[in-house]
Write a protein that holds these residues in place. Structure first.
Motif, PDB file in Angstrom:
ATOM      1  N   GLU A  53       1.420   3.789  -3.410  1.00  0.00           N
ATOM      2  CA  GLU A  53       1.037   5.193  -3.277  1.00  0.00           C
ATOM      3  C   GLU A  53       2.190   6.091  -3.733  1.00  0.00           C
ATOM      4  OE1 GLU A  53      -0.881   8.347  -0.049  1.00  0.00           O
ATOM      5  OE2 GLU A  53      -0.202   6.358   0.618  1.00  0.00           O
ATOM      6  N   ARG A  66      -9.972  -8.068  -2.305  1.00  0.00           N
ATOM      7  CA  ARG A  66     -10.288  -6.640  -2.388  1.00  0.00           C
ATOM      8  C   ARG A  66      -9.419  -5.963  -3.425  1.00  0.00           C
ATOM      9  NH1 ARG A  66     -10.701  -4.558   3.909  1.00  0.00           N
ATOM     10  NH2 ARG A  66     -12.496  -5.869   4.540  1.00  0.00           N
ATOM     11  N   GLU A  67     -10.004  -4.994  -4.116  1.00  0.00           N
ATOM     12  CA  GLU A  67      -9.232  -4.187  -5.042  1.00  0.00           C
ATOM     13  C   GLU A  67      -8.391  -3.189  -4.245  1.00  0.00           C
ATOM     14  OE1 GLU A  67      -9.304  -3.656  -8.900  1.00  0.00           O
ATOM     15  OE2 GLU A  67      -9.288  -5.746  -8.249  1.00  0.00           O
ATOM     16  N   PRO A  68      -7.100  -3.058  -4.563  1.00  0.00           N
ATOM     17  CA  PRO A  68      -6.277  -2.065  -3.866  1.00  0.00           C
ATOM     18  C   PRO A  68      -6.605  -0.656  -4.342  1.00  0.00           C
ATOM     19  CG  PRO A  68      -5.010  -3.120  -5.590  1.00  0.00           C
ATOM     20  CD  PRO A  68      -6.336  -3.837  -5.547  1.00  0.00           C
ATOM     21  N   LYS A  69      -6.200   0.319  -3.565  1.00  0.00           N
ATOM     22  CA  LYS A  69      -6.510   1.713  -3.887  1.00  0.00           C
ATOM     23  C   LYS A  69      -5.675   2.214  -5.060  1.00  0.00           C
ATOM     24  CE  LYS A  69      -6.960   6.251  -1.682  1.00  0.00           C
ATOM     25  NZ  LYS A  69      -6.771   7.027  -0.414  1.00  0.00           N
ATOM     26  N   PHE A  70      -4.421   1.776  -5.122  1.00  0.00           N
ATOM     27  CA  PHE A  70      -3.510   2.314  -6.135  1.00  0.00           C
ATOM     28  C   PHE A  70      -3.057   1.193  -7.086  1.00  0.00           C
ATOM     29  CE2 PHE A  70      -2.838   4.684  -2.152  1.00  0.00           C
ATOM     30  CZ  PHE A  70      -3.290   5.938  -2.553  1.00  0.00           C
ATOM     31  N   TYR A 100      -2.566  -5.650  -7.604  1.00  0.00           N
ATOM     32  CA  TYR A 100      -2.131  -4.314  -8.005  1.00  0.00           C
ATOM     33  C   TYR A 100      -1.956  -4.185  -9.518  1.00  0.00           C
ATOM     34  CZ  TYR A 100      -1.501  -2.724  -3.224  1.00  0.00           C
ATOM     35  OH  TYR A 100      -1.725  -2.329  -1.920  1.00  0.00           O
ATOM     36  N   SER A 146       0.827  -1.201   0.000  1.00  0.00           N
ATOM     37  CA  SER A 146       0.000   0.000   0.000  1.00  0.00           C
ATOM     38  C   SER A 146       0.864   1.255   0.000  1.00  0.00           C
ATOM     39  CB  SER A 146      -0.926  -0.011   1.214  1.00  0.00           C
ATOM     40  OG  SER A 146      -1.710   1.160   1.249  1.00  0.00           O
TER      41      SER A 146
END
Length: 493
Positions: free
Chosen positions: A278, A374-378, A309, A274
């Protein structure tokens, strides 16, 4: 696997046993050895879910019968080990291991004489890394061995490589696993005790006669001749570096959560990824190099976390299967043995029993069958290079398998040690043969990956660009694949 090849290597192994010197270990009665052989067969047949993935059952049965026929006299533990180790290797699954009893190792360490070298295969060329012989004045480090007692290193590997398994038909593992002192050890396991070795080195006309030496003497030579580079800081398990304005490097060298918690600054792969991605987004990184060349796997799910990712979620396993919940091994003479797979909760809630008595994992229960939860944010959408090697294995190879199948990366290095189709691992049970005391580690879960048919049956991930380091690069621990990507692939775009 062709039956002729099976017969060929079995006859080689059995033929070379007679008349060899494996030390003064006590002989074990042949009937007791046959009883151990029965238990070994039952353990692999009843409990090893992927036993017949690459080697058909009739070929395995034929091989066992050939060995059974050859046990016509009492043998010591090393003689017995030599003829059953290739049977274990027929699993063609590197999570399946065979171990000699502890008392054998102690005796070998104190009494047996070995080829006094540490070596490494770079490609198929065999290099001397450390010289533990009496020839201290000779500069042997970095020399290529062309022949040992009249055989080429490749010919030797074809024989001694049958004493341990690799996934599918992957040859790179046979060479990689014989690095360091393993070559000398397995040479002894196959050929027995030898007084000397005739070594022909490349570029030197006359062969050297090297006397075999005991471990203690070899180690004393190593200690006096070579510095222990403990002052060199070991690389982090999880590495992130920005290499230039558009390129970053991720070194994911382990997937095992307890080790990551202990040794990584971030304490978890999830937190590390994570934070790293980022930074990648904030710096507008367009090219990412991922190094899993030293990743031998670890905790299930981490390969999917890293994959998330780059790719979209999908069913990464066609199935995860266990042949049985419980296998009873009984040769009718020794005390029956029990091998067990699941605990109650996982068996009941995460798996479904099939009509044949096997168990298959449910789609979404527990770890499930999907690539990630879960899909990661970045997420990263740029160019990806992945560095692989024969040490890329288990979960490390599963990550490579997904990325290769989905066409999400360019691969550089050497063929992975883990099979492209998946592996049999998880819930490994130890079978101790009661008479010889030899131990067999048998895995229970077959992980069948949902991959496109892009590679030969039984291979690992084969790189788009093969890179083999020179000897100097190897001993200096240079990342030649990283250098190749930066200088040959990225700069020339």
């Amino acid at each position: 696997m062709k039956l002729k090849l099976l017969i060929f290597f079995l006859f080689i192994v059995v033929t070379y046993t007679n008349g060899q010197d494996f030390g003064d270990f006590p002989k074990i009665n042949k009937e007791k050895l046959l009883n151990d052989l029965d238990l070994l067969y039952q353990g692999l047949d009843k409990f090893h879910t992927g036993m017949y993935w690459y080697t058909p059952k009739d070929s395995v049965d034929f091989a066992f019968q050939k060995v059974r026929d050859k046990i016509n006299s009492d043998l010591n533990v090393l003689e017995f080990h030599k003829i059953i180790a290739p049977l274990v290797a027929l699993s063609r699954e590197d999570h399946t291991d065979i171990y000699l009893p502890d008392f054998v190792g102690k005796k070998l360490n104190s009494e047996t004489r070995f080829l006094p070298f540490r070596v490494v295969f770079l490609g198929k060329e065999l290099y001397i890394v450390n010289n533990g012989s009496d020839f201290e004045s000779l500069d042997l480090e970095g020399k290529i061995i062309e022949f040992i007692n009249g055989e080429t290193p490749t010919e030797i590997v074809e024989k001694i490589g049958n004493l341990f398994a690799s996934d599918g038909f992957i040859k790179t593992v046979k060479y990689s696993d014989l690095r360091g002192f393993n070559f000398s050890k397995y040479y002894f396991y196959f050929y027995g005790q030898l007084n000397q070795f005739e070594i022909k080195l490349k570029g030197i006309k006359e062969p050297l006669i090297i006397n075999s030496k005991e471990i203690k003497s070899i180690n004393e030579h190593f200690k006096s001749r070579y510095k222990d580079n403990k002052e060199n800081k070991e690389k982090d398990l999880l590495e992130f570096k920005i290499l230039n304005d558009s390129t970053a490097y991720l070194g994911i060298h382990d997937f095992y959560n307890p080790t990551i918690r202990k040794e990584s600054e971030d304490k978890s792969l999830k937190r590390f990824l994570s934070r790293s991605f980022e930074i990648i987004k904030d710096n507008n990184i367009q090219t990412l190099i991922i190094d899993v060349s030293e990743n031998g796997g670890g905790s299930e799910g981490n390969e999917g976390l890293l994959y998330s990712y780059f790719g979209e979620n999908y069913q990464k396993y066609l199935k995860v299967r266990a042949k049985t919940q419980k296998a009873i091994l009984d040769n009718g003479v020794d005390k029956p043995l029990k091998l067990k797979t699941f605990g109650f909760l996982e068996r009941t809630f995460h798996n479904r029993k099939q009509s044949d008595g096997s168990y298959e994992r449910k789609l979404n229960a527990g770890h499930g069958l999907m690539a990630n939860k879960r899909e990661p944010k970045f997420k990263f959408k740029g160019k990806v290079y992945i560095i692989i090697s024969p040490i890329t294995y288990s979960g490390g190879s599963e990550f490579a398998n997904m990325m290769y199948s989905q066409g999400l990366a360019t691969f550089v290095g050497q063929e992975t040690g883990g099979g492209y189709l998946g592996n049999t691992s998880g819930y490994t049970q130890t079978l101790i043969l009661p008479n010889s005391k030899i131990e067999i580690k048998i895995p229970a879960l077959q992980f069948v990956m949902n991959v496109e048919e892009k590679l030969p049956f039984g291979s690992g991930v084969i790189p788009h660009y093969e890179v083999i380091p020179t000897f100097e690069q190897y001993v200096n621990e240079e990342n030649e694949s990283l250098k190749y990507i930066l200088e040959q692939l990225i700069k020339k775009k």
